[in-house]
Design a protein around this motif. Structure first.
Motif, PDB file in Angstrom:
ATOM      1  N   THR A 167       9.497  26.995  30.778  1.00 25.88           N
ATOM      2  CA  THR A 167       9.887  26.835  29.377  1.00 25.88           C
ATOM      3  C   THR A 167      11.388  26.558  29.248  1.00 25.88           C
ATOM      4  OG1 THR A 167       9.852  29.255  29.292  1.00 25.88           O
ATOM      5  CG2 THR A 167       8.038  28.106  28.198  1.00 25.88           C
ATOM      6  N   SER A 168      12.101  26.540  30.392  1.00 26.01           N
ATOM      7  CA  SER A 168      13.551  26.325  30.338  1.00 26.01           C
ATOM      8  C   SER A 168      13.999  25.000  29.692  1.00 26.01           C
ATOM      9  CB  SER A 168      14.150  26.471  31.740  1.00 26.01           C
ATOM     10  OG  SER A 168      13.845  27.756  32.247  1.00 26.01           O
ATOM     11  N   PRO A 169      13.206  23.894  29.735  1.00 17.44           N
ATOM     12  CA  PRO A 169      13.676  22.692  29.030  1.00 17.44           C
ATOM     13  C   PRO A 169      13.908  22.929  27.542  1.00 17.44           C
ATOM     14  CG  PRO A 169      11.405  22.395  29.820  1.00 17.44           C
ATOM     15  CD  PRO A 169      11.980  23.591  30.506  1.00 17.44           C
ATOM     16  N   VAL A 170      13.283  23.947  26.981  1.00 19.19           N
ATOM     17  CA  VAL A 170      13.527  24.249  25.567  1.00 19.19           C
ATOM     18  C   VAL A 170      14.980  24.714  25.367  1.00 19.19           C
ATOM     19  CG1 VAL A 170      12.761  25.599  23.572  1.00 19.19           C
ATOM     20  CG2 VAL A 170      11.088  24.829  25.254  1.00 19.19           C
ATOM     21  N   GLN A 171      15.579  25.275  26.438  1.00 23.71           N
ATOM     22  CA  GLN A 171      17.009  25.632  26.361  1.00 23.71           C
ATOM     23  C   GLN A 171      17.825  24.403  26.001  1.00 23.71           C
ATOM     24  OE1 GLN A 171      18.858  27.644  29.605  1.00 23.71           O
ATOM     25  NE2 GLN A 171      17.172  29.044  29.996  1.00 23.71           N
ATOM     26  N   MET A 172      17.619  23.322  26.805  1.00 24.89           N
ATOM     27  CA  MET A 172      18.405  22.111  26.591  1.00 24.89           C
ATOM     28  C   MET A 172      18.078  21.475  25.242  1.00 24.89           C
ATOM     29  SD  MET A 172      20.739  20.139  27.502  1.00 24.89           S
ATOM     30  CE  MET A 172      21.163  21.016  29.014  1.00 24.89           C
ATOM     31  N   HIS A 205       1.909  31.162  31.249  1.00 25.41           N
ATOM     32  CA  HIS A 205       2.750  31.309  30.052  1.00 25.41           C
ATOM     33  C   HIS A 205       4.063  32.005  30.355  1.00 25.41           C
ATOM     34  CE1 HIS A 205      -1.420  30.929  28.802  1.00 25.41           C
ATOM     35  NE2 HIS A 205      -0.954  30.330  27.733  1.00 25.41           N
ATOM     36  N   GLN A 206       5.102  31.510  29.706  1.00 23.21           N
ATOM     37  CA  GLN A 206       6.421  32.144  29.859  1.00 23.21           C
ATOM     38  C   GLN A 206       7.023  32.398  28.488  1.00 23.21           C
ATOM     39  OE1 GLN A 206       8.729  29.356  32.252  1.00 23.21           O
ATOM     40  NE2 GLN A 206       8.040  30.302  34.175  1.00 23.21           N
ATOM     41  N   LEU A 207       7.923  33.363  28.447  1.00 21.55           N
ATOM     42  CA  LEU A 207       8.759  33.540  27.258  1.00 21.55           C
ATOM     43  C   LEU A 207      10.196  33.301  27.707  1.00 21.55           C
ATOM     44  CD1 LEU A 207       8.709  34.729  24.152  1.00 21.55           C
ATOM     45  CD2 LEU A 207      10.035  36.513  25.262  1.00 21.55           C
ATOM     46  N   TYR A 245      18.743  33.151  42.893  1.00 25.06           N
ATOM     47  CA  TYR A 245      19.332  31.846  42.625  1.00 25.06           C
ATOM     48  C   TYR A 245      18.466  31.042  41.655  1.00 25.06           C
ATOM     49  CZ  TYR A 245      20.741  27.035  42.950  1.00 25.06           C
ATOM     50  OH  TYR A 245      21.146  25.767  42.618  1.00 25.06           O
ATOM     51  N   PHE A 246      19.057  30.538  40.589  1.00 19.15           N
ATOM     52  CA  PHE A 246      18.456  29.512  39.751  1.00 19.15           C
ATOM     53  C   PHE A 246      19.535  28.476  39.512  1.00 19.15           C
ATOM     54  CE2 PHE A 246      16.080  33.362  38.537  1.00 19.15           C
ATOM     55  CZ  PHE A 246      14.784  32.938  38.807  1.00 19.15           C
ATOM     56  N   PRO A 247      19.194  27.192  39.515  1.00 20.51           N
ATOM     57  CA  PRO A 247      20.228  26.156  39.356  1.00 20.51           C
ATOM     58  C   PRO A 247      20.941  26.239  38.008  1.00 20.51           C
ATOM     59  CG  PRO A 247      18.104  25.168  39.990  1.00 20.51           C
ATOM     60  CD  PRO A 247      17.858  26.616  39.715  1.00 20.51           C
ATOM     61  N   PHE A 248      20.246  26.747  36.993  1.00 26.97           N
ATOM     62  CA  PHE A 248      20.799  26.682  35.631  1.00 26.97           C
ATOM     63  C   PHE A 248      21.476  27.967  35.187  1.00 26.97           C
ATOM     64  CE2 PHE A 248      16.843  28.706  34.333  1.00 26.97           C
ATOM     65  CZ  PHE A 248      15.954  28.231  35.303  1.00 26.97           C
ATOM     66  N   THR A 249      21.552  28.961  36.083  1.00 26.50           N
ATOM     67  CA  THR A 249      22.302  30.174  35.759  1.00 26.50           C
ATOM     68  C   THR A 249      23.228  30.507  36.922  1.00 26.50           C
ATOM     69  OG1 THR A 249      20.309  31.354  36.433  1.00 26.50           O
ATOM     70  CG2 THR A 249      20.808  31.343  34.083  1.00 26.50           C
ATOM     71  N   GLY A 287      13.024  35.828  35.663  1.00 28.33           N
ATOM     72  CA  GLY A 287      14.354  35.420  36.116  1.00 28.33           C
ATOM     73  C   GLY A 287      15.329  35.417  34.960  1.00 28.33           C
ATOM     74  N   CYS A 288      16.630  35.479  35.311  1.00 29.26           N
ATOM     75  CA  CYS A 288      17.628  35.492  34.245  1.00 29.26           C
ATOM     76  C   CYS A 288      19.014  35.213  34.823  1.00 29.26           C
ATOM     77  CB  CYS A 288      17.628  36.839  33.526  1.00 29.26           C
ATOM     78  SG  CYS A 288      18.050  38.228  34.608  1.00 29.26           S
ATOM     79  N   GLY A 289      19.979  35.151  33.956  1.00 27.47           N
ATOM     80  CA  GLY A 289      21.336  34.967  34.438  1.00 27.47           C
ATOM     81  C   GLY A 289      22.280  34.521  33.337  1.00 27.47           C
ATOM     82  N   PHE A 309      23.709  33.633  28.003  1.00 25.62           N
ATOM     83  CA  PHE A 309      22.794  34.162  29.013  1.00 25.62           C
ATOM     84  C   PHE A 309      21.381  33.681  28.690  1.00 25.62           C
ATOM     85  CE2 PHE A 309      23.010  37.478  25.721  1.00 25.62           C
ATOM     86  CZ  PHE A 309      21.675  37.758  25.488  1.00 25.62           C
ATOM     87  N   ALA A 310      20.546  33.697  29.719  1.00 32.83           N
ATOM     88  CA  ALA A 310      19.178  33.195  29.543  1.00 32.83           C
ATOM     89  C   ALA A 310      18.225  34.030  30.387  1.00 32.83           C
ATOM     90  CB  ALA A 310      19.099  31.728  29.963  1.00 32.83           C
ATOM     91  N   PHE A 311      16.976  34.004  30.002  1.00 31.09           N
ATOM     92  CA  PHE A 311      15.959  34.704  30.796  1.00 31.09           C
ATOM     93  C   PHE A 311      14.617  34.028  30.564  1.00 31.09           C
ATOM     94  CE2 PHE A 311      16.588  36.783  26.711  1.00 31.09           C
ATOM     95  CZ  PHE A 311      15.322  36.796  26.173  1.00 31.09           C
ATOM     96  N   GLY A 312      13.714  34.239  31.514  1.00 25.39           N
ATOM     97  CA  GLY A 312      12.367  33.694  31.363  1.00 25.39           C
ATOM     98  C   GLY A 312      11.398  34.600  32.080  1.00 25.39           C
ATOM     99  N   MET A 313      10.388  35.089  31.323  1.00 25.23           N
ATOM    100  CA  MET A 313       9.450  35.974  32.020  1.00 25.23           C
ATOM    101  C   MET A 313       8.019  35.492  31.940  1.00 25.23           C
ATOM    102  SD  MET A 313      10.738  38.979  29.936  1.00 25.23           S
ATOM    103  CE  MET A 313      11.765  38.484  28.673  1.00 25.23           C
TER     104      MET A 313
HETATM  105  N1  DAH Z   1      12.456  28.995  34.611  1.00 22.17           N
HETATM  106  C1  DAH Z   1      12.415  30.025  35.642  1.00 22.17           C
HETATM  107  C2  DAH Z   1      11.056  29.977  36.342  1.00 22.17           C
HETATM  108  O1  DAH Z   1      10.169  29.359  35.845  1.00 22.17           O
HETATM  109  C3  DAH Z   1      12.610  31.385  35.044  1.00 22.17           C
HETATM  110  C4  DAH Z   1      14.006  31.579  34.541  1.00 22.17           C
HETATM  111  C5  DAH Z   1      14.981  32.028  35.384  1.00 22.17           C
HETATM  112  C6  DAH Z   1      14.309  31.300  33.218  1.00 22.17           C
HETATM  113  C7  DAH Z   1      16.266  32.228  34.946  1.00 22.17           C
HETATM  114  C8  DAH Z   1      15.605  31.506  32.746  1.00 22.17           C
HETATM  115  C9  DAH Z   1      16.572  31.970  33.634  1.00 22.17           C
HETATM  116  O2  DAH Z   1      15.953  31.264  31.503  1.00 22.17           O
HETATM  117  O3  DAH Z   1      17.828  32.162  33.167  1.00 22.17           O
HETATM  118  O4  DAH Z   1      10.928  30.535  37.384  1.00 22.17           O
END
Ligand code: DAH
Length: 347
Positions: A167-172, A205-207, A245-249, A287-289, A309-313
């Protein structure tokens, strides 16, 4: 006249036939009515006797009529009640009531926690541009997550579209459309070329959460996650961050949820095993960061002023450990009994 009328009323077998007989024997032009009108033409001494006789005859006819009306109405009412009777013992087809899917119910619950803090809900398309799903989030062109084995690309390849893997593309998207400051959560479906088995679904599903404002950092992330954990699992339940590690955080972390059942008391305690956290005390949640400045820069945001900051669960996982659901396939198969058992019927 009375005898004739009584016979005719008796012969009528329906209220309709009786209405006709009434016209003939008690109506305006019936013999008794004509006789009544004839009284006026009689000699005065005859009038009294005739008047009394005719009056008595009219009364007898009307009484016979009333009796027969009552009889026939009763018969007809009985017939109607019999005709319209409903057999309450016949089996009926019950229309089953629906229920929210456990994922939908959990999305609502999690979103509510953020809406209560003033965050907004954002949604994005499931068929997404490769640039939004990967490039804009700082995934290099050779990042393993892009490979066909994970990602479902859409034809034709030159369109560079895919089923979003996160769901991270919704960030952009929301950085580009809403600008900053920004506080959004985005619940939704994501797709990966995974097996369909008890612990994997190709659609899950992710939030996603994203906050961008002046001076936001890791402490705000931790506080937000702890608040979410406590709102959902009870006061005192915390989160833990492990380097990742995540590329976007940058820095990035994996977040664990403190076990809301044993609160860690099962760890190293074989007497009190915990099924929910498998006696580990913590449950992997997502994940988060801190948002990588490159992501903000890609959206044209001044990274000297703004940070976030961002997170996705994983939401399917959350339903699993929260409700003790052991087979992910139950989430996809659409049996209403599964939904009812987890969230109750939407009555
Ligand atoms: N998009 C990541 C995944 O699918 C989860 C995630 C990690 C979302 C770090 C985030 C983040 O917003 O900051 O595994």
């Amino acid at each position: 006249m009375v005898a004739e009328a009584v016979r005719a009323f008796g012969a009528a077998t329906t209220t309709e036939e009786l209405r006709v007989a009434k016209g003939e024997h008690a109506g305006e032009n019936s013999p008794i009515a004509l006789a009544n009108r004839g009284i006026g033409k009689m000699a005065p001494q005859e009038r009294k006797v005739a008047g009394a006789e005719i009056g008595a005859a009219r009364a007898a006819i009307n009484a016979a009529l009333a009796t027969r009306v009552a009889e026939l109405e009763a018969v007809e009412l009985q017939a109607r009640l019999k005709d319209e009777a409903v057999d309450m013992t016949l089996p009926v087809v019950l229309q089953p009531q629906g229920a929210l899917h456990p994922i939908t119910a959990l999305f609502h619950e999690m979103s509510d926690v953020f809406v209560a803090m003033g965050w907004e809900i954002e949604e994005g398309p499931e068929a997404e541009a490769e640039w939004l799903n990967f490039d804009s989030l700082n995934f290099t062109p050779d990042h393993p997550a892009r490979f066909l084995s994970d990602t479902l690309f859409l034809d034709p390849p030159e369109d560079h579209k895919l089923m979003r893997t996160q769901t991270s593309p919704v960030q952009m998207r929301s950085l580009l459309t809403r600008g900053v400051p920004l506080y959004i959560v985005s619940p939704g479906k994501v797709y990966r070329a995974d097996e369909y088995d008890a612990t994997h679904l190709p659609v899950f599903h992710q939030l996603e959460g994203l906050a961008v404002d002046k001076g936001l950092g890791m402490a705000d992330l931790k506080g937000t996650l702890d608040h979410l954990a406590q709102a959902m699992f009870g006061a005192g339940v915390n989160t833990r961050l492990r380097p990742h590690y995540f590329p976007f955080t940058e820095p990035s972390a994996e977040m664990d949820l403190e076990c809301f059942v044993c609160h860690g008391e099962s760890v190293g305690n074989p007497e009190r095993p915990c099924r929910t956290c498998k006696s580990e005390g913590w449950i992997e949640w997502g994940g988060c960061g801190v948002v990588n400045p490159r992501v903000l820069a890609a959206a044209g945001i001044d990274t000297d002023i703004y940070s976030g900051f961002a997170f996705g669960m994983g939401v399917d996982r959350t339903v699993m450990f929260r409700n003790d659901a052991s087979d992910l396939r139950d989430f996809a198969e659409g049996d209403i009994r599964f939904a009812r058992q987890l969230v109750g019927g939407a009555r």
